[in-house]
Design an enzyme around this catalytic site. Structure first.
Site, PDB file in Angstrom:
ATOM      1  N   ASP A 144       0.851  -1.185   0.000  1.00 13.19           N
ATOM      2  CA  ASP A 144       0.000   0.000   0.000  1.00 13.19           C
ATOM      3  C   ASP A 144       0.888   1.236   0.000  1.00 13.19           C
ATOM      4  O   ASP A 144       2.126   1.129  -0.018  1.00 13.19           O
ATOM      5  CB  ASP A 144      -0.956   0.007   1.203  1.00 13.19           C
ATOM      6  CG  ASP A 144      -2.276   0.711   0.885  1.00 13.19           C
ATOM      7  OD1 ASP A 144      -2.231   1.872   0.423  1.00 13.19           O
ATOM      8  OD2 ASP A 144      -3.343   0.104   1.077  1.00 13.19           O
ATOM      9  N   LYS A 157      -8.113  -6.710  -2.935  1.00 13.07           N
ATOM     10  CA  LYS A 157      -9.450  -6.644  -2.371  1.00 13.07           C
ATOM     11  C   LYS A 157     -10.089  -5.288  -2.630  1.00 13.07           C
ATOM     12  O   LYS A 157      -9.603  -4.255  -2.169  1.00 13.07           O
ATOM     13  CB  LYS A 157      -9.383  -6.893  -0.854  1.00 13.07           C
ATOM     14  CG  LYS A 157     -10.746  -6.958  -0.189  1.00 13.07           C
ATOM     15  CD  LYS A 157     -10.619  -6.988   1.317  1.00 13.07           C
ATOM     16  CE  LYS A 157     -10.183  -5.650   1.849  1.00 13.07           C
ATOM     17  NZ  LYS A 157     -11.143  -4.580   1.575  1.00 13.07           N
ATOM     18  N   HIS A 161     -12.089  -1.894  -8.936  1.00 13.88           N
ATOM     19  CA  HIS A 161     -13.222  -1.061  -9.376  1.00 13.88           C
ATOM     20  C   HIS A 161     -12.902   0.431  -9.269  1.00 13.88           C
ATOM     21  O   HIS A 161     -13.671   1.268  -9.730  1.00 13.88           O
ATOM     22  CB  HIS A 161     -14.506  -1.417  -8.618  1.00 13.88           C
ATOM     23  CG  HIS A 161     -14.524  -1.033  -7.171  1.00 13.88           C
ATOM     24  ND1 HIS A 161     -15.608  -1.278  -6.359  1.00 13.88           N
ATOM     25  CD2 HIS A 161     -13.600  -0.441  -6.374  1.00 13.88           C
ATOM     26  CE1 HIS A 161     -15.352  -0.842  -5.136  1.00 13.88           C
ATOM     27  NE2 HIS A 161     -14.150  -0.339  -5.122  1.00 13.88           N
TER      28      HIS A 161
END
Length: 256
Positions: A144, A157, A161
């Site tokens: 991250d 996860k 989108h």
């Protein structure tokens, strides 16, 4: 949010109130979703909807609805506003703990044969912690932004989108480079919405609409199976499998 029933002993019919399955998720539960609700119903998120009329007058993709209201994208705001960053991280951590609890119980077979796993956009590591607890033999790493990882205690996860097809293909191709072959057990596990794959019950449809509204903040894309298929094969993967067992979200296993 509350149940009401007559007291089993009180002859006067006194009502006794209790928690429903939904409200139990907001208080006193180890899978407490109140941080997610605090984000979604908070001032920063809700105020963005006030600019919907003005936003519809612009051509996509810029500016996003969130940027039009707040002057920054969500990711930039988390980097510059410590209080919003904490709110955002806690919300995603709560969602991860909730959904991963279901995933490791209902979809445990997808982790069979895996010895190492990288959670792309893994936040503060809640999903990785859930996987390690359920499958101690799996070595998990979290990927991250630096300021997110720095505040972390100790698959991909709900990430794709957020991005258009070109960026998703780039992300998946990089994942493909980092994993073993299919014969050696390599695969990408995606946890995201597959439009039309789940139940058509009203509650699922309403939840889908809510997530559609939220994805408007960043001009993201909710994809059906054909759209997922397109980016998976353009990223040069050989096959995939959709497992619609997580409400509006599905597990997508993608094989090199």
């Amino acid at each position: 949010m509350f149940s009401a029933s007559k007291h089993p002993i009180d002859a006067g019919g006194k009502l006794v109130y209790g928690l429903t399955p939904a409200s139990r998720l907001l208080v006193g539960s180890t899978l407490n979703l109140s941080p997610l609700l605090n984000l979604m119903l908070g001032t920063i998120y809700v105020s963005s909807f006030f600019d919907l009329g003005r936003w519809f007058q612009h051509e996509m993709p810029d500016p996003t609805l969130f940027k039009m209201t707040h002057g920054r994208e969500i990711w930039d705001l988390t980097d510059h506003d410590a209080s919003f960053s904490k709110l955002f991280d806690n919300a995603l951590a709560a969602d991860s703990s909730f959904i991963m609890d279901i995933m490791v119980n209902k979809c445990s077979d997808i982790f069979q044969g895996i010895s190492s796993l990288v959670d792309v956009d893994g936040g503060i590591g809640s999903a990785a912690q859930a996987i390690i607890k359920a499958f101690p033999h799996v070595q998990c790493s979290v990927l991250d932004l630096s300021h997110v990882v720095a505040s972390a205690p100790i698959g991909t996860k709900w990430v794709l989108h957020d991005w258009d097809d070109a960026d998703c293909i780039k992300i998946l191709r990089n994942c493909k480079k980092a994993i073993p072959s299919k014969e050696q057990g390599g695969k990408v596990i995606i946890l995201d919405i597959v439009v039309g794959a789940g139940s058509s019950e009203q509650k699922n449809v309403e939840t889908q609409v809510l997530f559609d509204l939220m994805i408007m903040f960043i001009n993201g894309i909710q994809r059906d199976e054909q759209q997922w298929r397109k980016i998976i094969f353009e990223a040069e993967f050989s096959d995939y499998k959709v497992i619609p067992v997580l409400g509006v979200r599905s597990v997508i296993e993608v094989y090199p």
